[in-house]
Design a protein around this motif. Structure first.
Motif, PDB file in Angstrom:
ATOM      1  N   ALA A 102       0.827  -1.209   0.000  1.00 51.48           N
ATOM      2  CA  ALA A 102       0.000   0.000   0.000  1.00 51.48           C
ATOM      3  C   ALA A 102       0.859   1.256   0.000  1.00 51.48           C
ATOM      4  CB  ALA A 102      -0.925   0.001   1.213  1.00 51.48           C
ATOM      5  N   SER A 103       2.016   1.199   0.675  1.00 48.84           N
ATOM      6  CA  SER A 103       2.899   2.373   0.694  1.00 48.84           C
ATOM      7  C   SER A 103       3.429   2.682  -0.705  1.00 48.84           C
ATOM      8  CB  SER A 103       4.051   2.163   1.675  1.00 48.84           C
ATOM      9  OG  SER A 103       4.996   1.218   1.212  1.00 48.84           O
ATOM     10  N   ILE A 104       3.672   1.638  -1.501  1.00 47.69           N
ATOM     11  CA  ILE A 104       4.117   1.834  -2.878  1.00 47.69           C
ATOM     12  C   ILE A 104       2.975   2.400  -3.715  1.00 47.69           C
ATOM     13  CG2 ILE A 104       4.996   0.690  -4.949  1.00 47.69           C
ATOM     14  CD1 ILE A 104       6.291  -1.404  -3.123  1.00 47.69           C
ATOM     15  N   VAL A 105       1.806   1.810  -3.553  1.00 43.93           N
ATOM     16  CA  VAL A 105       0.625   2.290  -4.292  1.00 43.93           C
ATOM     17  C   VAL A 105       0.373   3.758  -3.979  1.00 43.93           C
ATOM     18  CG1 VAL A 105      -1.886   2.054  -4.529  1.00 43.93           C
ATOM     19  CG2 VAL A 105      -0.441   0.001  -4.446  1.00 43.93           C
ATOM     20  N   TYR A 106       0.470   4.113  -2.710  1.00 42.27           N
ATOM     21  CA  TYR A 106       0.193   5.489  -2.293  1.00 42.27           C
ATOM     22  C   TYR A 106       1.218   6.465  -2.856  1.00 42.27           C
ATOM     23  CZ  TYR A 106      -0.948   9.421   0.749  1.00 42.27           C
ATOM     24  OH  TYR A 106      -1.308  10.655   1.228  1.00 42.27           O
TER      25      TYR A 106
END
Length: 347
Positions: free
Chosen positions: A210-214
């Motif tokens: 999710a941190s990459i997606v964000y």
């Protein structure tokens, strides 16, 4: 006659004493004693505060500090200080003020997001509560606590979900940490845990992705599509090749301290780091930033599609163009690279 004089004298003394007591009661308990013009003033009483420290905060706010001292002594407040944030309202009496700073500890709102490290998070939180950044960071990085709760140094930031929370100002570092763990466990309810299991990821892995997606997109409507691309790559054993992880890896190096990478280059792809998802398959060891809850839920509810690639959309800032084939992706990527060059962005 003599007895009558004695009785009169006693009555007079009694009246004097009663008048003195009434005056004391009025001045100490019933007379308004605030000296400020605003509707309310706030005092912050530290956990280790003495009465003298409380008094020094109150003195500029009161007309008569001595009458306050007298009542504080009478009500034993001087030896029973309560830490916290308290409101002193205009027109309050000494009795009102003592009652307020004894039982009226006010909750405060603490909000945070976009904190890229525990250090920055600790600094952010220390501006709102009594705990300082050193004690907060020590609590956040405590290896025994992390191991007990299935975290490590790389995943620890994932326990702190960005949102708004109510705390008492006098919350200490361990109290803040305990509350955040409670919120984390509440977030990972049975429904979310089941979804994570269904896609083959642990909560820590979900947050890492999710941190990459964000970092790829702050557009909540697009995040499930991007998450779907990365899930497709994981499924077929393709490296994630996520540019935000290259930036994260670069920023750990002295060469890139205090710099902003606006354009990912081949030199960044050569960096030796477990966070280099061009060199290493699978997810990185931990999250690269603090993702919004929208991005976490985007991973848990990723869009099912056949896209394997995406590139920033030069004509629609903040959005991306998606592709199923490398050839189509190269067309999209070259378009964006030309846009960067036209803007004079070369690194």
């Amino acid at each position: 006659m003599y007895i009558k004089k004695i009785l009169i004298a006693i009555a007079v003394i009694g009246l004097i004493v009663a008048a003195f007591f009434a005056n004391f009661v009025y001045k100490a308990m019933l007379k308004p004693n605030t000296a400020f013009n605003n509707d309310v003033a706030y005092v912050y009483i530290p956990s280790s505060a003495s009465y003298e420290e409380v008094r020094s905060q109150l003195e500029p706010l009161l007309k008569d500090i001595n009458s306050f001292d007298d009542l504080a002594e009478q009500k034993k407040y001087t030896t029973n200080i309560k830490a916290g944030k308290y409101a002193i309202k205009k027109g309050m009496t000494n009795n009102d003020i003592i009652n307020s700073i004894r039982i009226g500890n006010l909750p405060i709102k603490v909000s945070f997001n976009n904190q890229s490290s525990l250090e920055k998070l600790a600094g952010r939180i220390s501006r709102d509560i009594e705990a300082d950044s050193v004690s907060l960071l020590k609590a956040m990085k405590d290896s025994e606590f992390l191991a007990k709760n299935n975290f490590n140094q790389a995943t620890a930031l994932g326990m702190y979900l960005p949102n708004s929370y109510e705390f008492f100002w006098n919350t200490d570092a361990e109290g803040f940490r305990a509350r955040m763990l409670k919120e984390y466990k509440r977030f990972w309810n049975a429904e979310r845990t089941k979804k994570a299991e269904a896609i083959g990821l642990s909560p820590n892995e979900v947050i890492a992705l999710a941190s990459i997606v964000y970092e790829e997109s702050k557009e909540a409507t697009e995040q499930p599509t991007i998450a779907g691309v990365y899930m497709n790559r994981l499924r077929i054993g393709m490296p994630l090749q996520a540019d935000p992880t290259l930036k994260f890896a670069a920023y750990q190096l002295p060469k890139y301290k205090n710099t902003i990478i606006k354009r990912v280059l081949n030199v960044h792809k050569a960096i030796e780091s477990p966070y280099n998802t061009y060199k290493n398959q699978g997810l990185p060891p931990g999250l690269i930033a603090m993702p919004d809850i929208s991005a976490i839920d985007a991973v848990l509810n990723y869009e099912k599609h056949q896209y394997l690639y995406f590139a920033a959309n030069a004509k629609k800032f903040g959005f991306h163009k998606f592709a199923k084939t490398l050839s189509q992706h190269n067309v999209n990527a070259r378009e964006y690279q030309r846009y960067l060059s036209a803007q004079g962005i070369h690194k």
